[in-house]
Every structure is written in C-alpha cells, then in structure tokens.
Enzyme design. Structure first.
Site, PDB file in Angstrom:
ATOM      1  N   ASP A 130       0.809  -1.215   0.000  1.00  0.00           N
ATOM      2  CA  ASP A 130       0.000   0.000   0.000  1.00  0.00           C
ATOM      3  C   ASP A 130       0.845   1.269   0.000  1.00  0.00           C
ATOM      4  O   ASP A 130       2.058   1.224   0.220  1.00  0.00           O
ATOM      5  CB  ASP A 130      -0.972   0.003   1.202  1.00  0.00           C
ATOM      6  CG  ASP A 130      -0.302  -0.390   2.510  1.00  0.00           C
ATOM      7  OD1 ASP A 130       0.941  -0.292   2.602  1.00  0.00           O
ATOM      8  OD2 ASP A 130      -1.007  -0.795   3.447  1.00  0.00           O
ATOM      9  N   ASN A 168      -7.271  -2.026  14.075  1.00  0.00           N
ATOM     10  CA  ASN A 168      -8.697  -2.321  13.822  1.00  0.00           C
ATOM     11  C   ASN A 168      -8.863  -3.592  12.986  1.00  0.00           C
ATOM     12  O   ASN A 168      -9.934  -3.849  12.462  1.00  0.00           O
ATOM     13  CB  ASN A 168      -9.381  -1.140  13.129  1.00  0.00           C
ATOM     14  CG  ASN A 168      -8.796  -0.876  11.741  1.00  0.00           C
ATOM     15  OD1 ASN A 168      -7.795  -1.469  11.352  1.00  0.00           O
ATOM     16  ND2 ASN A 168      -9.424   0.018  11.000  1.00  0.00           N
ATOM     17  N   HIS A 203      -7.162  -4.317  10.159  1.00  0.00           N
ATOM     18  CA  HIS A 203      -6.903  -4.213   8.720  1.00  0.00           C
ATOM     19  C   HIS A 203      -5.610  -4.933   8.350  1.00  0.00           C
ATOM     20  O   HIS A 203      -4.707  -5.097   9.167  1.00  0.00           O
ATOM     21  CB  HIS A 203      -6.915  -2.752   8.233  1.00  0.00           C
ATOM     22  CG  HIS A 203      -5.749  -1.906   8.618  1.00  0.00           C
ATOM     23  ND1 HIS A 203      -5.874  -0.568   8.941  1.00  0.00           N
ATOM     24  CD2 HIS A 203      -4.423  -2.160   8.723  1.00  0.00           C
ATOM     25  CE1 HIS A 203      -4.687  -0.062   9.210  1.00  0.00           C
ATOM     26  NE2 HIS A 203      -3.788  -1.009   9.092  1.00  0.00           N
ATOM     27  N   GLU A 250      -9.639  -1.761   5.130  1.00  0.00           N
ATOM     28  CA  GLU A 250     -10.329  -1.371   6.353  1.00  0.00           C
ATOM     29  C   GLU A 250     -11.646  -2.133   6.506  1.00  0.00           C
ATOM     30  O   GLU A 250     -12.275  -2.503   5.502  1.00  0.00           O
ATOM     31  CB  GLU A 250     -10.659   0.130   6.282  1.00  0.00           C
ATOM     32  CG  GLU A 250      -9.447   1.031   6.142  1.00  0.00           C
ATOM     33  CD  GLU A 250      -8.794   1.350   7.469  1.00  0.00           C
ATOM     34  OE1 GLU A 250      -8.582   0.439   8.280  1.00  0.00           O
ATOM     35  OE2 GLU A 250      -8.491   2.536   7.690  1.00  0.00           O
TER      36      GLU A 250
HETATM   37  C1  GLP Z   1      -0.594   0.285   8.577  1.00  0.00           C
HETATM   38  C2  GLP Z   1      -0.259  -0.262   7.190  1.00  0.00           C
HETATM   39  C3  GLP Z   1      -0.188  -1.742   7.245  1.00  0.00           C
HETATM   40  C4  GLP Z   1       0.605  -2.084   8.473  1.00  0.00           C
HETATM   41  C5  GLP Z   1      -0.296  -1.899   9.666  1.00  0.00           C
HETATM   42  C6  GLP Z   1       0.408  -2.028  10.999  1.00  0.00           C
HETATM   43  O1  GLP Z   1      -1.627   1.189   8.560  1.00  0.00           O
HETATM   44  N1  GLP Z   1      -1.105   0.105   6.121  1.00  0.00           N
HETATM   45  O2  GLP Z   1       0.376  -2.257   6.062  1.00  0.00           O
HETATM   46  O3  GLP Z   1       0.995  -3.434   8.430  1.00  0.00           O
HETATM   47  O4  GLP Z   1      -0.991  -0.686   9.533  1.00  0.00           O
HETATM   48  O5  GLP Z   1       1.244  -0.946  11.253  1.00  0.00           O
HETATM   49  P1  GLP Z   1       2.306  -0.932  12.414  1.00  0.00           P
HETATM   50  O6  GLP Z   1       3.263  -2.038  12.116  1.00  0.00           O
HETATM   51  O7  GLP Z   1       2.969   0.408  12.366  1.00  0.00           O
HETATM   52  O8  GLP Z   1       1.585  -1.189  13.678  1.00  0.00           O
END
Ligand code: GLP
Length: 255
Positions: free
Chosen positions: A79, A148, A150, A155
């Site tokens: 993403d 959440n 995702h 989402e």
């Molecule tokens: C983000 C990204 C995801 C990521 C997740 C966890 O929003 N879009 O690809 O894996 O949320 O993020 P973090 O590792 O900073 O907790």
C-alpha cells in the site's frame, strides 16, 4: 472451519521473532530464481526490526550471491498513502528505501509500490494490480496487523474479492499512524491505494507479524475467529492454507 492460525510461531521478544522470520526469508531468498513470483512487502513499525534483521543477514552473503539476488529482485508493496510525493519522508516509498532499498542497494524500479502521487488514483490502482498480475501474483506475502484488524489498508468492513483500489482511511487508522505525521491524525492522508484481499489471498504463502502490547486486543479477536468476518479483514486469512502467524509475548499477552 477451524480457527486461526494454521501455524503459530511465538518468540519472547519482537527482535527474536523478527530474526527467526528473517532467517526463514533468507532461506527462501537463497532459493529464488529470476522470474519467480514477486515478494509481497509491508510497511509499518512492526516491519522495521524485520527488515533490519534481513539486511544484517543479507550483508553476510558472498558478494556474488547478493548481486545475483538483487539482479532478480522483484517486490510489490501492499500500500501507499495518496497525496504524498514519492520523496516525502512519510511516504511508504521512502520507508522502503530507508529500510531495505538503500541498505541493500536495490534499484527503485524493482521495489514497487502503488503511485500514491498520481492524480488519477483509480487508474494508478488498476495499473498496479495489472502489473502484479503480469508477474503472476505474490509469492511470499508479509503482513502487519492494523489495530482495527486491517491488513494492507483493507479497512473494515471488507470483502474477500476486493482488488487493488483506492480506499478511505478510517479514523482509527489515521489515529494509529499519526506518529509519522507529528502526532496529528488529521494530518494523515485520508485515502490510500492498497492491494485487496483478492491479491493477498492469492499469495502462495503469507506471514502475518504481530508484536507489542498495543496489538494484544486485536490479536485476541483474530485468534477467536472461527470464520471470516468482514468487520475483521485479517480474518479472511482463515481462507488460506499457508498462513503463519508470528507473534511475540506482548502481543499474545492476556487482558
Ligand atoms: C498500517 C499499514 C499496514 C501495516 C499496519 C500495521 O496502517 N497500512 O500495512 O501493516 O498498519 O502498522 P504498524 O506495524 O505500524 O503497527
């Protein structure tokens, strides 16, 4: 349908966990050949110790082995935020350049991400999905877990057949990711381009990495799921037979 996950790898700390996963990835990278399905890469804080461990390991390779790996490098990130220039320090392109591309000197073109700066977001998402399809789909997919539920930026609510597309980011996600934006959720872009569950579930093998106490509640919800629930996008992984969950002690801690 039985519960999640099919394979659980636990370690006491995030560092030990990431090193164990990096060792596994290193073995897979050794076996890689040009033309193999691309790697599916993720961003986020969870991935930082993983990429650091992987870079350490790859720097131990013989020069010719590493050169051969880089010559055939092919990866697609999950993403990218919309509306940030590729050079913006908060973009996922910059994250990947800092964590992996720079340290390993992988050419930018081989480390692919959606074009979040394109004026035509839908067109950029369709082009990214088509480019991945031309490469045969993802081989090994790394995933983090949003607070959440995702995966990528899929989402809730989210269906399993949704492809690469432009998505609106929820307030929970903008809150979760505010750290990179001066702590202000309103400064986090309101939309992004993400691979969909369609592309993610088509990967040959998936590694979901969950670390830290802040993820304990959502991980408990995921582990309790016995069938996919659109309100918990990661639960679609129940549909995939080759999923590994990598979790540290804090993420697996009781309430
Ligand atoms: C983000 C990204 C995801 C990521 C997740 C966890 O929003 N879009 O690809 O894996 O949320 O993020 P973090 O590792 O900073 O907790």
């Amino acid at each position: 349908m039985s519960g999640f996950p099919h394979q659980l790898e636990q370690r006491s700390t995030a560092e030990a966990l990431c090193d164990a996963l990096a060792e596994r990835l290193e073995d897979q990278l050794r076996a890689r050949r040009c033309g193999d399905r691309p790697l599916g890469l993720a961003t986020g804080r969870t991935m930082e110790p993983l990429y650091a461990a992987l870079v350490r390991r790859l720097h131990g390779w013989r020069t010719d082995e590493l050169a051969a790996l880089k010559a055939c490098w092919s990866s697609f990130n999950l993403d990218e935020y919309r509306g940030l220039a590729a050079s913006d320090p908060r973009s996922y392109r910059r994250f990947m350049a800092e964590q992996l591309g720079g340290p390993l000197q992988i050419p930018d073109a081989a480390l692919r991400l959606p074009d979040g700066s394109a004026a035509d977001g839908d067109g950029a998402a369709a082009a990214y999905g088509a480019a991945l399809a031309r490469c045969g789909g993802i081989g090994v997919q790394l995933l983090g877990l949003g607070s959440n539920g995702h995966v990528g930026f899929n989402e809730p609510p989210c269906e399993a057949d949704l492809p690469c597309r432009v998505v609106s980011l929820s307030s929970a996600t903008r809150q979760q990711n505010a750290g990179m934006f001066g702590g202000d959720p309103a400064a986090v872009p309101s939309s992004a381009i993400t691979l969909g569950l369609r592309e993610i579930l088509a990967a040959e093998e998936i590694h979901l990495v969950v670390t830290g106490a802040a993820k304990a509640a959502i991980l408990r919800r995921l582990l309790a799921a016995t069938q996919p629930d659109p309100q918990l996008p990661a639960s679609w992984l129940l549909r995939h037979s080759r999923v590994w969950l990598w979790a540290d002690a804090q993420a697996l801690s009781p309430p």
